[in-house]
Design a protein around this motif. Structure first.
Motif, short mmCIF file in Angstrom:
data_model
loop_
_atom_site.label_atom_id
_atom_site.label_comp_id
_atom_site.label_asym_id
_atom_site.label_seq_id
_atom_site.Cartn_x
_atom_site.Cartn_y
_atom_site.Cartn_z
N PHE A 6 2.01 -10.00 -1.06
CA PHE A 6 2.75 -9.22 -0.06
C PHE A 6 1.76 -8.50 0.82
O PHE A 6 0.60 -8.32 0.45
CB PHE A 6 3.69 -8.21 -0.75
N TYR A 8 0.48 -5.13 2.23
CA TYR A 8 0.51 -3.76 1.73
C TYR A 8 0.31 -2.77 2.87
O TYR A 8 -0.68 -2.84 3.58
CB TYR A 8 -0.59 -3.57 0.68
N LEU A 31 8.02 1.33 -1.67
CA LEU A 31 7.44 1.61 -2.99
C LEU A 31 7.38 3.12 -3.19
O LEU A 31 6.60 3.80 -2.54
CB LEU A 31 6.03 0.99 -3.08
N ALA A 32 8.23 3.62 -4.09
CA ALA A 32 8.17 5.05 -4.44
C ALA A 32 7.33 5.14 -5.71
O ALA A 32 6.14 4.84 -5.69
CB ALA A 32 9.57 5.60 -4.60
N GLY A 34 7.65 3.21 -8.28
CA GLY A 34 7.39 1.84 -8.70
C GLY A 34 7.79 1.51 -10.13
O GLY A 34 7.55 0.41 -10.60
N GLN A 35 8.45 2.45 -10.81
CA GLN A 35 8.74 2.23 -12.23
C GLN A 35 9.92 1.28 -12.45
O GLN A 35 10.12 0.78 -13.56
CB GLN A 35 8.96 3.56 -12.95
N VAL A 38 8.22 -2.31 -9.56
CA VAL A 38 7.08 -3.13 -10.00
C VAL A 38 7.47 -4.08 -11.15
O VAL A 38 7.07 -5.25 -11.12
CB VAL A 38 5.84 -2.27 -10.31
N PRO A 39 8.25 -3.64 -12.13
CA PRO A 39 8.69 -4.63 -13.15
C PRO A 39 9.40 -5.84 -12.54
O PRO A 39 9.11 -6.97 -12.92
CB PRO A 39 9.63 -3.83 -14.05
N MET A 41 9.07 -6.96 -9.59
CA MET A 41 8.08 -7.75 -8.85
C MET A 41 7.21 -8.55 -9.82
O MET A 41 6.84 -9.70 -9.54
CB MET A 41 7.21 -6.85 -7.98
N LEU A 51 5.20 -4.43 1.43
CA LEU A 51 5.47 -3.28 0.58
C LEU A 51 4.99 -2.04 1.33
O LEU A 51 3.81 -1.95 1.68
CB LEU A 51 4.71 -3.44 -0.74
N ASP A 53 4.20 1.61 0.95
CA ASP A 53 3.91 2.56 -0.13
C ASP A 53 4.09 3.98 0.40
O ASP A 53 3.41 4.40 1.33
CB ASP A 53 2.46 2.33 -0.60
N ASN A 55 3.55 6.67 -1.36
CA ASN A 55 2.83 7.61 -2.23
C ASN A 55 1.75 8.43 -1.54
O ASN A 55 1.20 9.34 -2.16
CB ASN A 55 2.23 6.86 -3.42
N ASN A 56 1.44 8.11 -0.30
CA ASN A 56 0.39 8.87 0.39
C ASN A 56 0.97 9.78 1.46
O ASN A 56 0.32 10.10 2.45
CB ASN A 56 -0.63 7.91 1.00
N ARG A 117 5.04 8.98 -12.83
CA ARG A 117 5.03 8.19 -11.59
C ARG A 117 6.39 8.21 -10.90
O ARG A 117 6.48 8.23 -9.68
CB ARG A 117 4.65 6.72 -11.90
N MET B 1 -2.83 -12.80 1.43
CA MET B 1 -2.84 -11.50 2.11
C MET B 1 -4.23 -10.89 2.02
O MET B 1 -4.94 -11.07 1.04
CB MET B 1 -1.83 -10.55 1.46
N HIS B 4 -7.85 -5.18 0.51
CA HIS B 4 -7.97 -3.80 0.97
C HIS B 4 -9.21 -3.16 0.37
O HIS B 4 -9.52 -3.36 -0.79
CB HIS B 4 -6.74 -2.99 0.57
N PRO B 21 -3.78 -6.74 -2.61
CA PRO B 21 -2.74 -5.72 -2.90
C PRO B 21 -1.92 -6.02 -4.15
O PRO B 21 -1.51 -5.10 -4.85
CB PRO B 21 -1.86 -5.76 -1.65
N GLU B 43 4.11 -5.99 -19.68
CA GLU B 43 4.02 -6.03 -18.22
C GLU B 43 5.32 -5.64 -17.52
O GLU B 43 5.55 -6.02 -16.38
CB GLU B 43 3.55 -7.41 -17.72
N HIS B 44 6.16 -4.88 -18.18
CA HIS B 44 7.25 -4.26 -17.41
C HIS B 44 7.55 -2.84 -17.87
O HIS B 44 8.66 -2.35 -17.73
CB HIS B 44 8.50 -5.14 -17.32
N LEU B 63 2.37 -0.92 -14.09
CA LEU B 63 3.41 -0.60 -13.10
C LEU B 63 2.82 0.06 -11.86
O LEU B 63 3.49 0.80 -11.16
CB LEU B 63 4.49 0.30 -13.72
N PHE B 65 -0.17 -0.79 -8.60
CA PHE B 65 -1.12 -1.71 -7.99
C PHE B 65 -2.48 -1.01 -7.92
O PHE B 65 -2.56 0.20 -7.72
CB PHE B 65 -0.63 -2.12 -6.60
#
Lengths: 298, 160
Positions: A6, A8, A31-32, A34-35, A38-39, A41, A51, A53, A55-56, A117, B1, B4, B21, B43-44, B63, B65
């Motif tokens: 994806f 970013y 993406l907040a 991600g809990q 992300v699973p 994904m 995506l 993000d 978070n910043n 998170r 992609m 970064h 990413p 992984e979840h 969870l 990146f």
């Protein structure tokens, strides 16, 4: 078990994020914490092309109370930035003091590692009917702010959840703030749930907000259930039985009975719908007793 | 992609990395840095084996990146012991109390307990069990892990 590629995008301001959301539309996921994202994904159940993000963006991380410090002028509304971590809310003195129901529900949300998170806005927008935070939003009659490039709107919690994992948020909108009104005087709150292990998704759970008058007669009540249908379910018929009444075991029994008919849980591998209804009935008794006791002593 | 550019601090060492990413933080630690102490189970986000410290707080590295760790501090289980023969008191307590069998879940459990014990230096057994609720162990039945955590708490209290 690896996410698909994806693009970013990591904006550092809300304005930048709104521009990115406007540009990418339905191709992008936000993406907040991600809990939950992300699973899915990792399983490639979700493969967003981009995506964004959040978070910043420090401006989305805050807890404020209107008029704090000047009690006379205070409307007392709580304002919570959507990217505030669940762990922050769990420990925040303003939440403990002014949103005790939210405070009480926090430890039930997954585990500390997840809450470090996970964000309030992420959980609300994800709209998992088994999640705690959407239920709390409805129980506290809160609303959420949705912003897009060149505009913002407020949506009440009760109108926000439209279907399974579906909300009123449009693709080019970001959930930016949660507003919780102050509790009226003589209001008691309670939340409880039953999960197979602490931190698992609950089989059943309920939040109660009960307001009584000087004589202890109920004047308003909200009962909201998780894992009881496609969205958080507010049992309005059950709640209506309480208004104008004093607390009694018989009344609570009748309310709990009506509530378990009003909700619409489904069978899954963990429990049958029938068992979930039974749990909801039992939990309703518990939260009503607790909320009434607290309302009278509030 | 496109990759970064990131600046990530792992166990006190800050390095620049070009990262795709979609690379999970757990895979970055294991495959790019060779820090295979961080284990990958489900992984979840359920098993807790991949727990690391992100700016001092325990999180699931599967969870997140790796690009999200840019500008942040990661501590993995490799960051605990000063050397092979000088274990961290928490690790030593696990050794002494037989707090592990196969060891797969151990790194995640150590990284969960470290900040927990820092905040709760004298935990009760119930509190320890609750703190461990996000970490699955399929060998021990948890009893010896709980014993090890309580032993570590006592020793670290005395040490302070």
């Amino acid at each position: 078990m690896k996410p698909a590629p994806f693009e970013y995008i990591a904006p550092t301001s809300l304005a930048e994020a709104l521009t990115a959301v406007h540009k990418h539309g339905s191709d992008a996921s936000l993406l907040a914490g991600g809990q939950s994202l992300v699973p899915v994904m990792n399983f490639r159940l979700a493969q967003p092309a981009a995506l964004i993000d959040l978070n910043n963006i420090p401006e989305l991380d805050y807890v404020r109370r209107e008029g704090n410090g000047q009690p006379e002028a205070a409307s007392g509304h709580l304002h919570i930035g959507s990217m505030t971590r669940q762990r922050t809310l769990e420990r925040h003195p303003l939440i403990a003091q002014y949103a005790p129901l939210l405070h009480e529900a926090m430890p039930y949300i997954a585990h500390p590692q997840i809450r470090n998170r996970g964000t309030i806005g992420g959980s609300l927008a994800h709209a998992d009917p088994a999640a705690e935070l959407p239920v709390i939003l409805l129980a506290l009659d809160g609303r959420v702010q949705l912003q897009k490039s060149g505009g913002a709107r407020w949506v009440h919690g009760r109108d926000f959840y439209t279907d399974l994992f579906t909300t009123a948020r449009a693709e080019d909108e970001i959930l930016t703030e949660i507003e919780l009104p102050p509790l009226p005087p003589r209001t008691g709150v309670a939340f409880t749930e039953i999960a197979r292990r602490h931190g698992d998704y609950a089989l059943s759970g309920v939040a109660a907000v009960v307001t009584v008058d000087e004589r202890g007669i109920c004047t308003a009540v909200r009962l909201v259930y998780l894992n009881a249908g496609d969205t958080p379910i507010s049992a309005t018929q059950a709640a209506a039985l309480l208004v104008g009444q004093a607390a009694s075991e018989e009344l609570f029994t009748a309310v709990a009975h009506t509530a378990q008919q009003e909700i619409a849980p489904t069978d899954d591998i963990h429990a049958t719908a029938k068992y979930k209804r039974h749990l909801a009935q039992v939990l309703t008794m518990r939260v009503l007793q607790q909320a009434f006791t607290r309302a009278v002593s509030a | 992609m496109s990759d970064h550019t990131t600046l990530i601090t792992v166990n006190g060492k800050t390095e620049a990395h070009a990262i795709e990413p979609r690379l999970l933080l757990s895979d970055f630690l294991r495959h790019e840095l060779g820090l295979t102490g961080t284990h990958v189970g489900c992984e979840h986000g359920v098993c807790g084996a991949c727990t690391v410290l992100f700016d001092g707080q325990p999180v699931r590295s599967c969870l997140m990146f790796a690009v999200q760790a840019s500008g942040h501090e990661i501590t993995t289980v490799e960051g605990l012991a000063q050397s092979m023969d000088n274990l961290h008191p928490l690790q030593q307590a696990f050794w002494d109390a037989h707090g592990l069998q196969c060891g797969f879940c151990t790194p995640g459990i150590l990284m969960t307990l470290l900040p927990f014990l820092a905040e709760n230096p004298q935990p009760t057994e119930t509190e320890v069990r609750e703190a461990l609720s996000g970490n699955l162990c399929r060998c021990t039945g948890y009893q010896h892990i709980v014993d090890a955590a309580l032993l570590a708490a006592r020793r670290m209290e005395i040490g302070n």
